[in-house]
Write a protein that holds these residues in place. Structure first.
Motif, mmCIF file in Angstrom:
data_model
loop_
_atom_site.group_PDB
_atom_site.id
_atom_site.type_symbol
_atom_site.label_atom_id
_atom_site.label_comp_id
_atom_site.label_asym_id
_atom_site.label_seq_id
_atom_site.Cartn_x
_atom_site.Cartn_y
_atom_site.Cartn_z
ATOM 1 N N GLU A 264 0.836 -1.207 0.000
ATOM 2 C CA GLU A 264 0.000 0.000 0.000
ATOM 3 C C GLU A 264 0.870 1.255 0.000
ATOM 4 N N LEU A 265 1.947 1.213 0.756
ATOM 5 C CA LEU A 265 2.879 2.350 0.766
ATOM 6 C C LEU A 265 3.587 2.497 -0.570
ATOM 7 N N ALA A 266 3.834 1.372 -1.244
ATOM 8 C CA ALA A 266 4.456 1.441 -2.563
ATOM 9 C C ALA A 266 3.532 2.137 -3.566
ATOM 10 N N VAL A 267 2.219 1.935 -3.407
ATOM 11 C CA VAL A 267 1.261 2.650 -4.259
ATOM 12 C C VAL A 267 1.353 4.148 -4.001
ATOM 13 N N GLU A 268 1.411 4.545 -2.727
ATOM 14 C CA GLU A 268 1.549 5.965 -2.389
ATOM 15 C C GLU A 268 2.840 6.536 -2.970
ATOM 16 N N SER A 269 3.923 5.765 -2.898
ATOM 17 C CA SER A 269 5.200 6.242 -3.434
ATOM 18 C C SER A 269 5.124 6.415 -4.942
ATOM 19 N N ALA A 270 4.450 5.482 -5.628
ATOM 20 C CA ALA A 270 4.318 5.596 -7.082
ATOM 21 C C ALA A 270 3.449 6.795 -7.462
ATOM 22 N N ARG A 271 2.402 7.059 -6.696
ATOM 23 C CA ARG A 271 1.529 8.199 -6.983
ATOM 24 C C ARG A 271 2.242 9.523 -6.754
ATOM 25 N N ALA A 272 3.289 9.499 -5.943
ATOM 26 C CA ALA A 272 4.060 10.721 -5.725
ATOM 27 C C ALA A 272 4.726 11.198 -7.002
ATOM 28 N N GLY A 273 4.853 10.310 -7.984
ATOM 29 C CA GLY A 273 5.432 10.723 -9.265
ATOM 30 C C GLY A 273 4.592 11.736 -10.000
ATOM 31 N N LYS A 274 3.322 11.867 -9.616
ATOM 32 C CA LYS A 274 2.455 12.864 -10.236
ATOM 33 C C LYS A 274 2.504 14.208 -9.526
ATOM 34 N N ARG A 275 3.207 14.250 -8.414
ATOM 35 C CA ARG A 275 3.264 15.470 -7.630
ATOM 36 C C ARG A 275 4.632 16.130 -7.790
ATOM 37 N N PRO A 276 4.704 17.429 -7.477
ATOM 38 C CA PRO A 276 5.996 18.117 -7.585
ATOM 39 C C PRO A 276 6.904 17.727 -6.427
ATOM 40 N N SER A 277 8.179 17.959 -6.621
ATOM 41 C CA SER A 277 9.160 17.774 -5.545
ATOM 42 C C SER A 277 9.877 19.101 -5.330
ATOM 43 N N VAL A 278 10.183 19.414 -4.080
ATOM 44 C CA VAL A 278 10.811 20.680 -3.717
ATOM 45 C C VAL A 278 12.092 20.379 -2.945
ATOM 46 N N ASN A 279 13.182 21.035 -3.336
ATOM 47 C CA ASN A 279 14.474 20.806 -2.695
ATOM 48 C C ASN A 279 15.142 22.134 -2.380
#
Length: 465
Positions: A264-279
């Motif tokens: 289930e957490l792997a699904v959440e991690s994969a869906r994060a690919g649709k969101r922006p990342s900030v560094n």
């Protein structure tokens, strides 16, 4: 001629007895081993258990990686550069840089990976504990197998002795003219068959001891004397209560449920690919120029970068679908594990009660078979019985004694299996013994490397050739 045949029979009997003595385990210097000691020894030395325990290190390392990806990372660089443009002098410079990077937002991917790593580390420890429980059951089974085999050796040896004594009796009666030669021949055949069964029983005993030594990881030629005897202990817990207990306490089922959460957490991690990342990035640099002139400059920078995967031709969508499929597989694996626990527990429970019923009903059979054999033997001595009566009585006696032994040890094994399938915990002393299980040492690594260099490489080369 018949006297020569008798002498050959006596020599064969003497050789068989001598062979039996030579091939039986010599216990003068054998190591006495109780069942409790056997379990503790295996928990502290079994190689398969060591392999499973090493999985904890691997899971801990994966957790460190997941946490590190969500923390500060720093990089240093040094670049020496030379260039020359047309109609200009050559330029030579050296640049030093130092930068630090901190993820501010990963769309939930880093957090999901950290939680998954924590679950993995805990699951690895549960897997090791379940492996200990399984090893305990394997040792119990191997121990009772060996003890049972030794009891059956005693039965077969007693059968040989009875047939040998009977052959002597028949021979004496034949010499006196009271019995036919066919009785002597048939008795000799039955004695030979009994010796064959004894040889087979002795081999089974040695095979079972070999299995036990392997589980304990002791010297494979170590003589053993197994000192624990089976004691009958009624099992009162109803089957449905055993199954309910297993659903609550089976560690491998807990691990399967943890794997579902990881998916289930792997699904959440994969869906994060649709969101922006900030560094957040901080950096400093020092540049020194040597040609055509000497100059030095430095700078300090800070930046916040946003990255957003807008289009990747369905790569992210595919990763999400794959993760969702793996999640559903994990869900079904939990269901399958529950069904397996239910099935295996029911089978073991029924087998345990069947063995218990056989165990409680074999006592009278053995007593009656012994009485029957005694009567048949005395009738034959008196000339009132026939040889077939003795053969049938001896066969019935050996069968009754063997059945009694099998029932007793079947019950002990099935009871241990039921307790294992329920997920019964190790005792405190067993946990203490398991704490002594060694990790891989530098000496073992060096020995493995030396063995590879000295033997494995040459063997591989020869195989290729």
């Amino acid at each position: 001629m018949y006297s020569q045949w008798r002498r050959r029979q006596r020599r064969a009997a003497a050789a068989a007895v001598l062979g039996t003595v030579l091939f039986l385990p010599f216990s003068a210097h054998a190591m006495s081993l109780t069942l409790t000691e056997a379990i503790d020894t295996a928990l502290a030395a079994n190689t398969a258990l060591r392999i499973t325990a090493e999985g904890e290190r691997s899971a801990d390392a994966a957790l460190k990686q997941a946490r590190g990806k969500n923390s500060i990372s720093a990089e240093a660089g040094d670049t020496l550069r030379t260039s020359k443009a047309k109609d200009e002098d050559a330029q030579t410079s050296n640049s030093l840089s130092l930068s630090a990077r901190l993820p501010l937002y990963s769309g939930g991917a880093n957090e999901a990976n950290i939680e998954s790593g924590e679950i993995g580390a805990q699951s690895a420890r549960l897997t090791t504990e379940r492996a200990r429980e399984d090893l305990k059951y394997e040792v119990i089974t191997a121990y009772w197998d060996a003890v049972e085999a030794s009891k059956k050796v005693e039965v077969q040896r007693d059968t040989v002795n009875k047939y040998d004594a009977h052959l002597k009796n028949v021979t004496a009666l034949y010499d006196a003219g009271a019995q036919a030669k066919i009785d002597v021949l048939r008795s000799s055949v039955e004695l030979s068959n009994a010796r064959q069964e004894l040889i087979s029983a002795e081999n089974s005993y040695e095979v079972n001891l070999t299995t036990l030594r392997n589980l304990l990881n002791i010297a494979r030629t170590e003589p053993l004397t197994l000192t624990t005897e089976v004691t009958y202990q009624p099992f009162e817990k109803p089957m449905e209560d055993c199954i309910s207990y297993a659903y609550r306490n089976r560690l491998d089922l807990t691990v399967e449920r943890a794997k579902l959460r990881q998916r289930e957490l792997a699904v959440e991690s994969a869906r994060a690919g649709k969101r922006p990342s900030v560094n957040l990035t901080l950096g400093t640099g020092l540049t020194s120029q040597f040609q055509p002139r000497h100059d030095t400059s430095s700078d300090v920078s800070a930046s916040v970068g946003v990255s957003w995967n807008i289009f990747d031709s369905g790569v992210t969508r595919g990763a999400i679908e794959e993760a969702e499929a793996e999640r559903d597989i994990a869900l079904l694996n939990v269901k399958k594990e529950e069904e397996s626990i239910d099935l295996n527990l029911r089978k073991a429970y029924l087998n345990m009660h069947e063995a218990e019923q056989r165990f409680t009903s074999t006592g009278d059979a053995v007593r009656q078979a012994r009485e029957d054999y005694h009567i048949a033997n005395e009738r034959y001595r008196a000339g009132e019985g026939i040889l077939l009566d003795i053969i049938d009585a001896q066969t019935a006696l050996a069968t009754a004694e063997t059945n009694a032994i099998s029932a007793r040890y079947d019950y002990a094994r099935y009871r241990a299996q039921v307790e294992n399938l329920m997920g019964t915990e190790l005792t405190e002393s067993e946990h203490a013994a398991a704490e002594g299980l060694p990790a891989v040492t530098a000496e073992e690594r060096a020995a493995a490397q030396a063995a590879y260099i000295e033997g494995g490489t040459d063997a591989a080369v020869k195989k290729v050739k």
